[in-house]
Enzyme design. Structure first.
Site, PDB file in Angstrom:
ATOM      1  N   HIS A   7       0.056 -10.236  -0.191  1.00  0.00           N
ATOM      2  CA  HIS A   7      -0.454 -10.888  -1.399  1.00  0.00           C
ATOM      3  C   HIS A   7      -0.446  -9.952  -2.583  1.00  0.00           C
ATOM      4  CE1 HIS A   7      -4.200  -9.085   0.362  1.00  0.00           C
ATOM      5  NE2 HIS A   7      -4.477  -8.806  -0.908  1.00  0.00           N
ATOM      6  N   HIS A  79      -4.311  -5.142  -7.155  1.00  0.00           N
ATOM      7  CA  HIS A  79      -3.612  -4.440  -6.077  1.00  0.00           C
ATOM      8  C   HIS A  79      -2.548  -5.336  -5.464  1.00  0.00           C
ATOM      9  CE1 HIS A  79      -6.805  -6.455  -3.555  1.00  0.00           C
ATOM     10  NE2 HIS A  79      -5.825  -6.542  -2.694  1.00  0.00           N
ATOM     11  N   GLU A 130      -2.894  -1.976  -0.698  1.00  0.00           N
ATOM     12  CA  GLU A 130      -3.642  -2.296   0.514  1.00  0.00           C
ATOM     13  C   GLU A 130      -2.635  -2.447   1.650  1.00  0.00           C
ATOM     14  OE1 GLU A 130      -5.651  -6.081   0.349  1.00  0.00           O
ATOM     15  OE2 GLU A 130      -6.897  -5.661   2.093  1.00  0.00           O
TER      16      GLU A 130
END
Lengths: 134, 134
Positions: A7, A79, A130
């Site tokens: 994502h 992010h 991440e």
């Protein structure tokens, strides 16, 4: 090592407005807001054919998003998340290459219920990454 | 209206180092640098299983990346690109909703040889959005 882009997370100053905009103006498949108290965020998931967008809004005074929105009042990309098969192997490879892991270095359970780690943006072109084990 | 996430573009201060890092540290499928003089950038494409990352580096004094890197010397996420079926229909829908298109409002041919438009970040949560007709 890295696999799919899981994502892109966008911090927004008005979650209702941003969700409505993605739904009505951009015509996307937008979910309902979900509180994630363990992560200090309320999240709206936007499902694209090949990946997800996550709209992030602060939940609580200690939200990790508060500082970002203070610096970026209009919002911004917070992010990106790459999938990995084995998060401990990924962490050890990164540490061996001199990259820094944020926090304790131990994976936490992320918003999708899977182990995640965050890498230091200064080690990765100013980009907060991440890693999520899938 | 929006379809796949075509790519995430990351502006980097050292293209060789960033490409090497994605190849060797993150283990990704990293292409060779390509000069795009019409867009004022040198690009490295990183192929993920479901989308692409584009590393952007300025090409020439008028590069649109120069200002971004002056503000963000370590680099950062520059824009995200959503695919659309019909870029003129998308533009007209966005204009009808009061969103601003950057530049003349006419699509240009982007780095992939397809028509693109950029939307004003202030209208979209501080996030620079490219639309690409596929």
């Amino acid at each position: 090592m890295i696999g799919r882009l899981n994502h892109v997370a966008i911090a927004v100053p008005d979650l209702t407005a941003a969700a409505a905009q993605y739904r009505s103006v951009l015509g996307a498949d937008v979910g309902a807001p979900q509180d994630e108290p363990d992560h200090g965020v309320t999240v709206v998931f936007i499902t694209l054919p090949n990946t997800k967008i996550e709209l992030l809004y602060p939940l609580g005074e200690d939200s990790p998003i508060n500082g970002f929105l203070a610096k970026n009042p209009a919002g911004g990309i917070h992010h990106i998340c790459y999938e990995v098969d084995d998060i401990l192997a990924a962490r050890d490879r990164l540490l061996g290459e001199g990259a820094r892991i944020l926090g304790s270095g131990e994976p936490k359970i992320g918003a999708h219920g899977k182990p995640v780690l965050f890498l230091h943006p200064k080690d990765f072109n100013g980009c907060l990454i991440e890693l999520e084990q899938v």
